[in-house]
Scaffold this active site. Sequence first.
Site, PDB file in Angstrom:
ATOM      1  N   GLY A  12       0.920  -1.555   0.384  1.00  0.00           N
ATOM      2  CA  GLY A  12      -0.699  -0.421   0.114  1.00  0.00           C
ATOM      3  C   GLY A  12       0.853   1.464   0.298  1.00  0.00           C
ATOM      4  N   ASP A  13      -0.127   2.198   0.255  1.00  0.00           N
ATOM      5  CA  ASP A  13       0.615   3.898   0.191  1.00  0.00           C
ATOM      6  C   ASP A  13       1.790   3.933  -1.194  1.00  0.00           C
ATOM      7  OD1 ASP A  13      -0.572   4.622   1.900  1.00  0.00           O
ATOM      8  OD2 ASP A  13       0.673   3.776   3.035  1.00  0.00           O
ATOM      9  N   LYS A  16      -0.437   5.013  -5.525  1.00  0.00           N
ATOM     10  CA  LYS A  16      -1.729   4.954  -6.725  1.00  0.00           C
ATOM     11  C   LYS A  16      -2.544   6.028  -6.545  1.00  0.00           C
ATOM     12  CE  LYS A  16      -3.104   1.941  -3.739  1.00  0.00           C
ATOM     13  NZ  LYS A  16      -1.716   2.279  -2.653  1.00  0.00           N
ATOM     14  N   ASN A  38      -9.999   2.815   4.640  1.00  0.00           N
ATOM     15  CA  ASN A  38      -8.905   2.866   5.532  1.00  0.00           C
ATOM     16  C   ASN A  38      -7.796   3.106   4.631  1.00  0.00           C
ATOM     17  OD1 ASN A  38      -9.150   0.581   3.014  1.00  0.00           O
ATOM     18  ND2 ASN A  38      -8.438  -0.499   4.072  1.00  0.00           N
ATOM     19  N   GLY A  40      -6.073   5.904   1.619  1.00  0.00           N
ATOM     20  CA  GLY A  40      -5.498   7.430   1.636  1.00  0.00           C
ATOM     21  C   GLY A  40      -4.779   7.297   0.357  1.00  0.00           C
ATOM     22  N   HIS A  41      -5.354   7.961  -0.668  1.00  0.00           N
ATOM     23  CA  HIS A  41      -4.830   7.719  -2.024  1.00  0.00           C
ATOM     24  C   HIS A  41      -4.504   9.860  -2.745  1.00  0.00           C
ATOM     25  CE1 HIS A  41      -6.255   3.888  -3.733  1.00  0.00           C
ATOM     26  NE2 HIS A  41      -5.848   3.785  -2.771  1.00  0.00           N
ATOM     27  N   ARG A 142     -23.343 -12.207   6.206  1.00  0.00           N
ATOM     28  CA  ARG A 142     -24.204 -12.704   5.171  1.00  0.00           C
ATOM     29  C   ARG A 142     -25.771 -11.958   6.214  1.00  0.00           C
ATOM     30  NH1 ARG A 142     -24.756 -18.920   4.489  1.00  0.00           N
ATOM     31  NH2 ARG A 142     -23.611 -18.737   6.209  1.00  0.00           N
ATOM     32  N   GLN A 224      -5.497  -0.280  -0.916  1.00  0.00           N
ATOM     33  CA  GLN A 224      -4.205  -1.396  -0.237  1.00  0.00           C
ATOM     34  C   GLN A 224      -3.160  -1.331  -1.151  1.00  0.00           C
ATOM     35  OE1 GLN A 224      -7.831  -2.037  -0.172  1.00  0.00           O
ATOM     36  NE2 GLN A 224      -7.047  -0.184   1.832  1.00  0.00           N
ATOM     37  N   ARG A 305       5.710   5.227   8.842  1.00  0.00           N
ATOM     38  CA  ARG A 305       5.638   3.837   7.879  1.00  0.00           C
ATOM     39  C   ARG A 305       6.716   2.746   8.102  1.00  0.00           C
ATOM     40  NH1 ARG A 305       3.590   7.232   2.757  1.00  0.00           N
ATOM     41  NH2 ARG A 305       1.116   6.868   3.169  1.00  0.00           N
ATOM     42  N   ASP A 333      12.970   9.941  -7.169  1.00  0.00           N
ATOM     43  CA  ASP A 333      13.747  11.165  -6.853  1.00  0.00           C
ATOM     44  C   ASP A 333      13.949  11.135  -5.531  1.00  0.00           C
ATOM     45  OD1 ASP A 333      10.279  10.931  -6.704  1.00  0.00           O
ATOM     46  OD2 ASP A 333      11.071  12.658  -4.933  1.00  0.00           O
TER      47      ASP A 333
HETATM   48  P1  GDP Z   1      -1.510   5.692  -2.312  1.00  0.00           P
HETATM   49  O1  GDP Z   1      -1.943   5.284  -1.318  1.00  0.00           O
HETATM   50  O2  GDP Z   1      -0.056   3.723  -2.941  1.00  0.00           O
HETATM   51  O3  GDP Z   1      -2.397   6.145  -3.228  1.00  0.00           O
HETATM   52  O4  GDP Z   1       0.208   6.647  -1.829  1.00  0.00           O
HETATM   53  P2  GDP Z   1       0.001   7.938  -0.763  1.00  0.00           P
HETATM   54  O5  GDP Z   1      -1.187   8.236  -1.393  1.00  0.00           O
HETATM   55  O6  GDP Z   1      -0.979   6.977   0.252  1.00  0.00           O
HETATM   56  O7  GDP Z   1       0.821   7.567  -1.042  1.00  0.00           O
HETATM   57  C1  GDP Z   1       1.918   8.089  -1.518  1.00  0.00           C
HETATM   58  C2  GDP Z   1       3.020   9.280  -1.199  1.00  0.00           C
HETATM   59  O8  GDP Z   1       3.795  10.040  -1.977  1.00  0.00           O
HETATM   60  C3  GDP Z   1       1.850  10.900  -1.193  1.00  0.00           C
HETATM   61  O9  GDP Z   1       2.589  11.561  -0.481  1.00  0.00           O
HETATM   62  C4  GDP Z   1       2.292  11.550  -2.353  1.00  0.00           C
HETATM   63  O10 GDP Z   1       1.784  12.599  -2.667  1.00  0.00           O
HETATM   64  C5  GDP Z   1       3.819  10.730  -1.931  1.00  0.00           C
HETATM   65  N1  GDP Z   1       3.830  10.651  -3.955  1.00  0.00           N
HETATM   66  C6  GDP Z   1       3.928  10.059  -4.901  1.00  0.00           C
HETATM   67  N2  GDP Z   1       4.990   9.931  -6.298  1.00  0.00           N
HETATM   68  C7  GDP Z   1       5.156  10.204  -5.921  1.00  0.00           C
HETATM   69  C8  GDP Z   1       7.143  10.339  -5.950  1.00  0.00           C
HETATM   70  O11 GDP Z   1       6.912   9.924  -7.482  1.00  0.00           O
HETATM   71  N3  GDP Z   1       8.015  11.208  -5.565  1.00  0.00           N
HETATM   72  C9  GDP Z   1       7.458  11.707  -3.748  1.00  0.00           C
HETATM   73  N4  GDP Z   1       8.335  12.490  -4.008  1.00  0.00           N
HETATM   74  N5  GDP Z   1       6.794  11.586  -3.614  1.00  0.00           N
HETATM   75  C10 GDP Z   1       4.868  11.245  -4.833  1.00  0.00           C
HETATM   76  P1  IMO Z   2      -3.534   2.281   0.159  1.00  0.00           P
HETATM   77  O1  IMO Z   2      -5.062   2.601  -0.211  1.00  0.00           O
HETATM   78  C1  IMO Z   2      -0.979   0.996   3.557  1.00  0.00           C
HETATM   79  C2  IMO Z   2      -2.840  -1.727   6.206  1.00  0.00           C
HETATM   80  C3  IMO Z   2      -2.837  -1.404   7.947  1.00  0.00           C
HETATM   81  C4  IMO Z   2      -3.132  -2.382   8.823  1.00  0.00           C
HETATM   82  C5  IMO Z   2      -3.442  -3.776   7.302  1.00  0.00           C
HETATM   83  C6  IMO Z   2      -5.023  -3.955   7.894  1.00  0.00           C
HETATM   84  O2  IMO Z   2      -3.521   3.939   0.513  1.00  0.00           O
HETATM   85  O3  IMO Z   2      -2.615   2.390   0.446  1.00  0.00           O
HETATM   86  P2  IMO Z   2      -7.072  -2.586   8.056  1.00  0.00           P
HETATM   87  O4  IMO Z   2      -7.462  -1.149   8.586  1.00  0.00           O
HETATM   88  O5  IMO Z   2      -7.476  -2.280   6.329  1.00  0.00           O
HETATM   89  O6  IMO Z   2      -8.035  -3.656   8.778  1.00  0.00           O
HETATM   90  O7  IMO Z   2      -5.826  -3.239   7.932  1.00  0.00           O
HETATM   91  O8  IMO Z   2      -3.438  -3.347   6.713  1.00  0.00           O
HETATM   92  N1  IMO Z   2      -3.463  -0.738   5.718  1.00  0.00           N
HETATM   93  C7  IMO Z   2      -3.258  -0.524   4.628  1.00  0.00           C
HETATM   94  N2  IMO Z   2      -1.535  -0.005   4.871  1.00  0.00           N
HETATM   95  N3  IMO Z   2      -2.230   1.520   2.856  1.00  0.00           N
HETATM   96  C8  IMO Z   2      -3.210   1.262   2.652  1.00  0.00           C
HETATM   97  O9  IMO Z   2      -4.529   1.766   1.549  1.00  0.00           O
HETATM   98  C9  IMO Z   2      -3.911   0.769   3.343  1.00  0.00           C
HETATM   99  N4  IMO Z   2      -4.728  -0.072   4.019  1.00  0.00           N
HETATM  100  C10 IMO Z   2      -4.631  -1.249   5.231  1.00  0.00           C
HETATM  101  O10 IMO Z   2      -1.942  -0.131   7.897  1.00  0.00           O
HETATM  102  O11 IMO Z   2      -1.380  -2.953   8.476  1.00  0.00           O
HETATM  103 MG    MG Z   3      -1.630   5.109   1.061  1.00  0.00          MG
END
Ligand code: GDP
Ligand code: IMO
Ligand code: MG
Length: 430
Positions: A12-13, A16, A38, A40-41, A142, A224, A305, A333
Site C-alpha cells: 500500500g501507499d 496509486k 482505510n 488514503g490516496h 450474511r 491497499q 511507515r 526522487d
Molecule cells: P497511495 O495510497 O498508493 O495512493 O499512496 P499515498 O498517497 O498514501 O502515499 C504516497 C505519497 O507519495 C503521497 O504523499 C504522494 O503525494 C507521494 N508521491 C507519489 N508519487 C511520488 C513521487 O514520485 N515522488 C515523491 N516524492 N512523492 C510521491
Molecule cells: P492505501 O490504499 C497502507 C494496512 C493497515 C494494517 C492492515 C489492516 O492508501 O494504499 P485494515 O484497517 O485494512 O483492517 O488494516 O492493512 N492498510 C494499509 N496500509 N495503505 C493502505 O491503503 C492500507 N489500508 C490498510 O495499516 O496493517
Molecule cells: Mg495510501
Amino acid sequence: MPAYAVIGGQWGDEGKGKVIDYLAGKVASVVRYAGGNNAGHTVVNDRGKFELHLIPSGICWEGVSGIIGNGVVVDPEGLLSELDGLGSRGVDTSLLYVSERAHVIMPYHIVLDELEEKAKGVNAVGTTGRGIGPTYVDKVSRIGIRIGDLLDIKGVLVPRLEQALSFKNALFTKVYEVEPVNLDDILAKCRVWADRLAPHIQPTEQIIQDLLAGDKSILLEGAQGTLLDVDHGSYPYVTSSSPSIGGACIGLGLNPQEIAGVVAVFKAYSTRVGSGPMPSELLGDFADELREKAHEYGTTTGRARRVGWFDAVAARYSRQVNGLTGMVLTRLDILDGFSAVKICVGYEVDGQRIDRFPSNTGLLERCQPVYEEHPGWDQPTASATDVSHLPANALSYVRRIEELVGCQIQIISTGPSREETILVHEIIPG
Ligand code: GDP
Ligand code: IMO
Ligand code: MG
C-alpha cells in the site's frame, strides 16, 4: 472498450492516487473495487492537493465519473465528509456513483475493530481502525447492511438492523462487557445518510457494463496492495479484502476478459504500515533518515511507515499473482543523493537461499534479505519528465528492477505532482 487496472504492488501507499490522477483524463470513469476508507490516496495537481479515502482519484477531471463498486465497504460519514470537502473546493462530485450492493461500515463495526485489536494484544494487526475487517466479516456472515438498504428503511433496513444488532449486542455485552448499541440512534444516522446519498446510489455494475459496451474505457483503482491481500498477503497481517486483480472482477461485476492491462505501482523502495513481516525492513539511523526525507507518515492515520529497500522477491510474487502487464515506479526522487542503493534479490533462512515469497508467515518472518548494492546518483531525478533526464546510475537501477521483476516499467514518477512523471510506454492507448 476495455478496462485498465492500476493496483498496489507492495504494502500500500505506493502512489496509486498520483498515478490514477495522471491517467484518468483518458477514461470515462475511475472505479474502486475493494477496501474502504482505510485507503488514503494523495493527488496533487493544478487544483491543489487532495487526500482521498473513498472517492476515486480521477475526481479532479471534469466529466470523468467516479464509481464505488460493490466490493468496497463504505462509511457514509466518511463519504459525506469527503464529498463536502471536495465540494467546498469547487470539485464537481455529481458524477460519483455508489453501488447499491456495497456494504455499509456501521458505527458498531468501528467500535468492534478497536475492541478486537485490543483483545489481540501483541498480535494486533495494526489496523487503520476504520471498521473494515468487522464489516467484511458481516458481509460474509450474511448479516451486513448494504448501501441500497438505506433506501428502504421500513421494509428492509429496520429488520436487517434488528437482526444484526441482536448478534452485535450479545457480543458487546457478554464478551467485551461494554454498552450495547441503540437501534434508534443508528436509524437516525441512516436517515441522514439516505437523504444525502440517495442521488449517488446506483446499480453500478450496469453502469460499468454500459460504459464498456460503448466506446468508453474505464480505469480500475486498486486500494491497499497485493501483499496486504487477505489470500495472497502475509496472513494474518493483511487487510480483509482482495486488493489484487482478482478482487476487481468480484468487486465490480466485471469479467476478466474485459481487463486489457494490469499495472501495479511500486515505490522505488518499500514501506509498510502496521504489523507483519517485511524482510527488507531497515531499522536505526538510516531508516529514520529515509523516513524523514520521504516524509513516510500514513495518509489515513498519520502513523510512521516502516521503511526498507526494494524487495524484488516480493515484487516478482506480486507480478505472478496479478499477471502484471506493466509496472509503475514511484518516488525514485527520494533516492537522489544516497551514495549507494540496495535491492533485495533473495532471502536466506536457516542458512538456505530462497528466491520465492513464502506463504508461511512464520517462515517469512525469519527471512533475512540478500542484497545487491548499486551506486547512487548525485544528479537529481526529482521532477524529471523524460528518461533522457535521468542520471545513468538511476536509469541502471530502474533497468535492474525491471530485469529482476520480469516486467516492463511503463511510468516513472519523480514527484508528487501530476506533471512530475515520465511516461515510458503508453498504458492506455488513444
Ligand atoms: P497511495 O495510497 O498508493 O495512493 O499512496 P499515498 O498517497 O498514501 O502515499 C504516497 C505519497 O507519495 C503521497 O504523499 C504522494 O503525494 C507521494 N508521491 C507519489 N508519487 C511520488 C513521487 O514520485 N515522488 C515523491 N516524492 N512523492 C510521491
Ligand atoms: P492505501 O490504499 C497502507 C494496512 C493497515 C494494517 C492492515 C489492516 O492508501 O494504499 P485494515 O484497517 O485494512 O483492517 O488494516 O492493512 N492498510 C494499509 N496500509 N495503505 C493502505 O491503503 C492500507 N489500508 C490498510 O495499516 O496493517
Ligand atoms: Mg495510501
